[in-house]
Design a protein around this motif. Structure first.
Motif, PDB file in Angstrom:
ATOM      1  N   GLY A 165     -38.395   3.577  -5.950  1.00  0.00           N
ATOM      2  CA  GLY A 165     -38.310   4.067  -7.481  1.00  0.00           C
ATOM      3  C   GLY A 165     -38.501   5.468  -7.688  1.00  0.00           C
ATOM      4  N   ALA A 166     -39.571   6.221  -7.186  1.00  0.00           N
ATOM      5  CA  ALA A 166     -39.774   7.713  -7.429  1.00  0.00           C
ATOM      6  C   ALA A 166     -38.555   8.427  -7.237  1.00  0.00           C
ATOM      7  CB  ALA A 166     -40.931   7.867  -6.693  1.00  0.00           C
ATOM      8  N   ALA A 167     -37.876   8.226  -6.433  1.00  0.00           N
ATOM      9  CA  ALA A 167     -36.650   9.130  -6.251  1.00  0.00           C
ATOM     10  C   ALA A 167     -35.700   9.130  -7.274  1.00  0.00           C
ATOM     11  CB  ALA A 167     -36.034   8.586  -4.910  1.00  0.00           C
ATOM     12  N   LEU A 168     -35.864   7.995  -7.994  1.00  0.00           N
ATOM     13  CA  LEU A 168     -34.739   7.873  -9.217  1.00  0.00           C
ATOM     14  C   LEU A 168     -34.992   8.983 -10.401  1.00  0.00           C
ATOM     15  CD1 LEU A 168     -34.740   3.790  -9.634  1.00  0.00           C
ATOM     16  CD2 LEU A 168     -32.780   5.213  -8.611  1.00  0.00           C
ATOM     17  N   ARG A 169     -36.185   9.744 -10.214  1.00  0.00           N
ATOM     18  CA  ARG A 169     -36.349  10.910 -11.115  1.00  0.00           C
ATOM     19  C   ARG A 169     -35.420  11.838 -11.444  1.00  0.00           C
ATOM     20  NH1 ARG A 169     -42.137  12.798  -9.454  1.00  0.00           N
ATOM     21  NH2 ARG A 169     -41.263  12.339  -7.354  1.00  0.00           N
ATOM     22  N   GLU A 170     -34.796  12.067  -9.815  1.00  0.00           N
ATOM     23  CA  GLU A 170     -33.630  13.051  -9.649  1.00  0.00           C
ATOM     24  C   GLU A 170     -32.200  12.428  -9.767  1.00  0.00           C
ATOM     25  OE1 GLU A 170     -35.049  16.116  -9.172  1.00  0.00           O
ATOM     26  OE2 GLU A 170     -36.881  15.134  -9.203  1.00  0.00           O
ATOM     27  N   LEU A 171     -32.118  11.297 -10.219  1.00  0.00           N
ATOM     28  CA  LEU A 171     -30.947  10.775 -10.154  1.00  0.00           C
ATOM     29  C   LEU A 171     -29.933  11.464 -11.222  1.00  0.00           C
ATOM     30  CD1 LEU A 171     -28.866   8.389  -9.451  1.00  0.00           C
ATOM     31  CD2 LEU A 171     -29.689   7.138 -11.332  1.00  0.00           C
ATOM     32  N   ALA A 172     -28.752  11.943 -10.954  1.00  0.00           N
ATOM     33  CA  ALA A 172     -27.836  12.720 -12.022  1.00  0.00           C
ATOM     34  C   ALA A 172     -26.459  11.988 -11.892  1.00  0.00           C
ATOM     35  CB  ALA A 172     -27.533  14.127 -11.286  1.00  0.00           C
ATOM     36  N   LYS A 173     -26.117  11.132 -11.145  1.00  0.00           N
ATOM     37  CA  LYS A 173     -24.708  10.769 -11.018  1.00  0.00           C
ATOM     38  C   LYS A 173     -24.878   9.447 -10.169  1.00  0.00           C
ATOM     39  CE  LYS A 173     -19.881  11.357  -9.921  1.00  0.00           C
ATOM     40  NZ  LYS A 173     -18.822  12.361  -9.354  1.00  0.00           N
ATOM     41  N   ILE A 174     -23.903   8.217 -10.586  1.00  0.00           N
ATOM     42  CA  ILE A 174     -23.587   7.031  -9.675  1.00  0.00           C
ATOM     43  C   ILE A 174     -22.405   6.867  -9.349  1.00  0.00           C
ATOM     44  CG2 ILE A 174     -24.032   4.434  -9.719  1.00  0.00           C
ATOM     45  CD1 ILE A 174     -26.322   4.776 -11.819  1.00  0.00           C
ATOM     46  N   ASP A 175     -22.039   6.883  -8.152  1.00  0.00           N
ATOM     47  CA  ASP A 175     -20.536   6.763  -7.533  1.00  0.00           C
ATOM     48  C   ASP A 175     -20.399   5.417  -7.183  1.00  0.00           C
ATOM     49  OD1 ASP A 175     -18.100   7.148  -6.535  1.00  0.00           O
ATOM     50  OD2 ASP A 175     -18.727   8.770  -4.973  1.00  0.00           O
ATOM     51  N   ILE A 176     -19.578   4.746  -8.035  1.00  0.00           N
ATOM     52  CA  ILE A 176     -19.053   3.437  -7.241  1.00  0.00           C
ATOM     53  C   ILE A 176     -17.783   3.236  -6.702  1.00  0.00           C
ATOM     54  CG2 ILE A 176     -21.094   2.116  -8.822  1.00  0.00           C
ATOM     55  CD1 ILE A 176     -18.774   1.043 -10.579  1.00  0.00           C
ATOM     56  N   SER A 177     -17.216   4.474  -6.495  1.00  0.00           N
ATOM     57  CA  SER A 177     -15.823   4.172  -5.828  1.00  0.00           C
ATOM     58  C   SER A 177     -15.810   3.569  -4.406  1.00  0.00           C
ATOM     59  CB  SER A 177     -15.291   5.703  -5.410  1.00  0.00           C
ATOM     60  OG  SER A 177     -16.310   6.430  -4.606  1.00  0.00           O
ATOM     61  N   GLY A 178     -17.091   3.361  -3.590  1.00  0.00           N
ATOM     62  CA  GLY A 178     -17.034   2.726  -2.379  1.00  0.00           C
ATOM     63  C   GLY A 178     -17.619   1.436  -2.381  1.00  0.00           C
ATOM     64  N   PHE A 179     -17.865   0.857  -3.901  1.00  0.00           N
ATOM     65  CA  PHE A 179     -18.781  -0.368  -4.113  1.00  0.00           C
ATOM     66  C   PHE A 179     -17.823  -1.461  -3.296  1.00  0.00           C
ATOM     67  CE2 PHE A 179     -21.010  -3.639  -6.291  1.00  0.00           C
ATOM     68  CZ  PHE A 179     -22.221  -3.083  -6.334  1.00  0.00           C
ATOM     69  N   ILE A 180     -18.604  -2.518  -2.612  1.00  0.00           N
ATOM     70  CA  ILE A 180     -17.978  -3.530  -2.138  1.00  0.00           C
ATOM     71  C   ILE A 180     -17.368  -4.433  -3.049  1.00  0.00           C
ATOM     72  CG2 ILE A 180     -19.733  -5.067  -2.321  1.00  0.00           C
ATOM     73  CD1 ILE A 180     -19.464  -6.310   0.392  1.00  0.00           C
ATOM     74  N   ASP A 181     -16.207  -4.980  -2.841  1.00  0.00           N
ATOM     75  CA  ASP A 181     -15.209  -5.741  -3.495  1.00  0.00           C
ATOM     76  C   ASP A 181     -15.697  -7.055  -4.094  1.00  0.00           C
ATOM     77  OD1 ASP A 181     -13.296  -7.047  -5.069  1.00  0.00           O
ATOM     78  OD2 ASP A 181     -11.622  -7.118  -3.537  1.00  0.00           O
ATOM     79  N   ILE A 182     -16.313  -7.134  -5.148  1.00  0.00           N
ATOM     80  CA  ILE A 182     -17.002  -8.397  -5.600  1.00  0.00           C
ATOM     81  C   ILE A 182     -16.115  -9.111  -6.608  1.00  0.00           C
ATOM     82  CG2 ILE A 182     -19.414  -7.585  -5.401  1.00  0.00           C
ATOM     83  CD1 ILE A 182     -19.597  -7.127  -8.095  1.00  0.00           C
ATOM     84  N   SER A 183     -14.758  -9.046  -6.604  1.00  0.00           N
ATOM     85  CA  SER A 183     -14.074  -9.464  -7.494  1.00  0.00           C
ATOM     86  C   SER A 183     -13.711 -10.979  -7.188  1.00  0.00           C
ATOM     87  CB  SER A 183     -12.421  -8.850  -7.581  1.00  0.00           C
ATOM     88  OG  SER A 183     -11.901  -9.005  -6.411  1.00  0.00           O
ATOM     89  N   GLY A 184     -13.971 -12.003  -8.176  1.00  0.00           N
ATOM     90  CA  GLY A 184     -13.842 -13.279  -7.661  1.00  0.00           C
ATOM     91  C   GLY A 184     -15.336 -13.911  -7.219  1.00  0.00           C
ATOM     92  N   VAL A 185     -16.298 -13.043  -7.170  1.00  0.00           N
ATOM     93  CA  VAL A 185     -17.716 -13.617  -6.658  1.00  0.00           C
ATOM     94  C   VAL A 185     -18.561 -13.888  -8.122  1.00  0.00           C
ATOM     95  CG1 VAL A 185     -19.674 -13.327  -5.359  1.00  0.00           C
ATOM     96  CG2 VAL A 185     -17.353 -12.457  -4.676  1.00  0.00           C
ATOM     97  N   GLU A 186     -18.908 -14.939  -8.181  1.00  0.00           N
ATOM     98  CA  GLU A 186     -19.932 -15.307  -9.377  1.00  0.00           C
ATOM     99  C   GLU A 186     -21.484 -15.147  -8.850  1.00  0.00           C
ATOM    100  OE1 GLU A 186     -21.520 -19.198 -12.038  1.00  0.00           O
ATOM    101  OE2 GLU A 186     -19.898 -19.349 -10.332  1.00  0.00           O
ATOM    102  N   PHE A 187     -22.042 -14.441  -9.600  1.00  0.00           N
ATOM    103  CA  PHE A 187     -23.451 -14.114  -9.419  1.00  0.00           C
ATOM    104  C   PHE A 187     -24.302 -14.728 -10.381  1.00  0.00           C
ATOM    105  CE2 PHE A 187     -21.321 -10.632  -7.067  1.00  0.00           C
ATOM    106  CZ  PHE A 187     -22.326 -10.671  -5.925  1.00  0.00           C
ATOM    107  N   VAL A 188     -25.364 -15.413  -9.799  1.00  0.00           N
ATOM    108  CA  VAL A 188     -26.425 -15.969 -10.912  1.00  0.00           C
ATOM    109  C   VAL A 188     -27.782 -15.697 -10.284  1.00  0.00           C
ATOM    110  CG1 VAL A 188     -27.323 -18.151 -11.492  1.00  0.00           C
ATOM    111  CG2 VAL A 188     -24.706 -18.072 -11.221  1.00  0.00           C
ATOM    112  N   VAL A 189     -28.359 -14.897 -11.321  1.00  0.00           N
ATOM    113  CA  VAL A 189     -29.979 -14.668 -10.769  1.00  0.00           C
ATOM    114  C   VAL A 189     -30.780 -16.030 -11.218  1.00  0.00           C
ATOM    115  CG1 VAL A 189     -31.689 -13.095 -11.460  1.00  0.00           C
ATOM    116  CG2 VAL A 189     -29.607 -12.207 -11.158  1.00  0.00           C
ATOM    117  N   ALA A 190     -31.514 -16.376 -10.320  1.00  0.00           N
ATOM    118  CA  ALA A 190     -32.449 -17.518 -10.749  1.00  0.00           C
ATOM    119  C   ALA A 190     -33.882 -16.870 -10.682  1.00  0.00           C
ATOM    120  CB  ALA A 190     -32.336 -18.423  -9.465  1.00  0.00           C
ATOM    121  N   SER A 191     -34.351 -16.855 -11.963  1.00  0.00           N
ATOM    122  CA  SER A 191     -35.490 -16.205 -12.202  1.00  0.00           C
ATOM    123  C   SER A 191     -36.075 -16.582 -13.569  1.00  0.00           C
ATOM    124  CB  SER A 191     -35.450 -14.613 -12.058  1.00  0.00           C
ATOM    125  OG  SER A 191     -36.531 -14.047 -12.617  1.00  0.00           O
TER     126      SER A 191
END
Length: 387
Positions: A165-191
């Motif tokens: 978490g501490a490294a996130l202080r330096e975050l400037a950009k999020i690049d999701i061009s290489g994000f895994i294909d999750i089309s058609g996948v339903e995500f449910v958080v159980a919490s």
């Protein structure tokens, strides 16, 4: 048809898995039973799913300190559980406190291994992924998880951020061009955690100290998570999570109930996986087929290691009792110890509770001899409730 007893306990932490509890209770009851080990999304969720017919998938992933660990998720291809195939991923398996080799690492622990489990399930063809959140070792906002799924978290010079978490202080950009294909996948958080990501009730302030964070660490981590929320808003259009006068504001996705779960993994699940957050025990009972198994039951026996105030906040025994009440089936509980009054139990839908400490006052012996003691306790349940 012979009426059965449905045995649907959670684990006795530190002594017996939920499946072991169910087997011991069944042996002690001495009547026809159906065993349905349950969990609420935290430790033991994969074990409970496997005990109910899922297959265990095991692989080596990144642990919370960056060292490799062997972790599992549960897999079911059968259509009876809903849209198939289904994977149940338990964050504690890869990224939990129990995976720490030594002292906690509040500033650098990562959720990356959880993302590696999710990625494996996606590549295997999962159409629904249930993400059980609980017992996290990290406060990284799910950064490690999304990095494992192909996101690049970059600093102002375009360099990849380090873990934690501490490294996130330096975050400037999020690049999701290489994000895994999750089309058609339903995500449910159980919490059952309803904390937002930021602020006095957020992931760092409430849960950071449990993971070794000092007061100064909490301030640092909350600011770093605010930076994650702000950059995600700027680059991905997440409404409301903006900085105002230099202070992160817990709004929008960052302010959603459950965004602070598991050190902020709830936020990442909402923001990057478009997940739905469901009450843990309620959803898992649905997934494991509780409503079908309770039909025709004469009694439900549930339980967990300690029946206490925490049990009333969405833990497994109360969730089981609420589900059984809809079918009109009475519920009793077994436990290692209990601090709840008879009135509190009845209000929660539990007619009576039987504790190992009723048989053996020494807590250490209760832990060491939990199995045999539980069989004796179950015999008491049978004598009181099934004659």
């Amino acid at each position: 048809m012979v009426e059965h007893v449905l045995v649907a306990p959670d684990k006795f932490k530190g002594s017996l898995t939920a499946a072991e509890v169910a087997a011991r209770v069944s042996a002690g009851l001495g009547v026809p039973t159906v065993e349905l080990p349950v969990a609420d999304g935290g430790d033991g969720t994969v074990d409970a799913a496997v005990a109910c017919g899922f297959t265990r998938v095991t692989l080596e992933v990144t642990g919370p300190t960056g060292a490799p660990v062997t972790a599992s998720y549960a897999w079911l291809a059968a259509a009876s559980a809903g849209p198939a195939p289904v994977a149940v991923v338990e964050l504690a398996e890869a990224s939990g406190l129990r995976r720490l080799p030594g002292d906690p690492e509040p500033l650098t622990a990562t959720s990356r291994g959880t993302g590696e489990l999710v990625a494996d399930a996606v590549r295997r063809g999962a159409r629904r992924i249930v993400l059980g959140l609980g017992g996290s070792a990290s406060t990284d906002g799910g950064a490690g998880m999304v990095q494992a799924l192909g996101a690049r978290l970059l600093d102002a010079e375009g360099g990849e951020l380090g873990r934690g978490g501490a490294a996130l202080r330096e975050l400037a950009k999020i690049d999701i061009s290489g994000f895994i294909d999750i089309s058609g996948v339903e995500f449910v958080v159980a919490s059952d955690v309803d904390n937002p990501l930021l602020g006095a009730h957020g992931a760092a302030a409430v849960y950071g100290p449990q993971k070794g964070a000092t007061p100064d660490d909490v301030v640092l981590l909350d600011g770093a998570l605010g930076r994650l929320a702000a950059v995600a808003t700027q680059t991905h259009g997440l409404l409301g999570a903006v900085e105002h006068d230099g202070t992160p504001r817990p709004m929008g996705v960052a302010g959603a109930p459950g965004a602070g779960a598991a050190g902020g993994v709830g936020f990442a699940a909402l923001a990057f996986l478009h997940a739905e957050i469901r009450p843990g025990i309620e959803y898992l009972l649905e997934l494991l087929g509780f409503d079908d198994q309770v039909q025709g039951a004469r009694l439900v026996v549930t339980g967990e290691g300690s029946l206490d105030e925490q049990s009333l906040r969405g833990k497994a025994p109360v969730g089981v009792a609420q589900a059984a009440a809809k079918a009109g089936v009475p519920v009793v509980a077994v436990c290692g110890r209990r601090t709840l009054s008879d009135e509190e139990l009845k209000t929660a839908g539990i007619e009576a509770a039987y504790a190992l400490t009723d048989l053996e006052p020494d807590p250490a012996r209760c832990m060491a001899e939990a199995g045999p003691l539980l069989e004796r306790l179950a015999a008491r349940v049978a004598a009181d409730r099934l004659n």
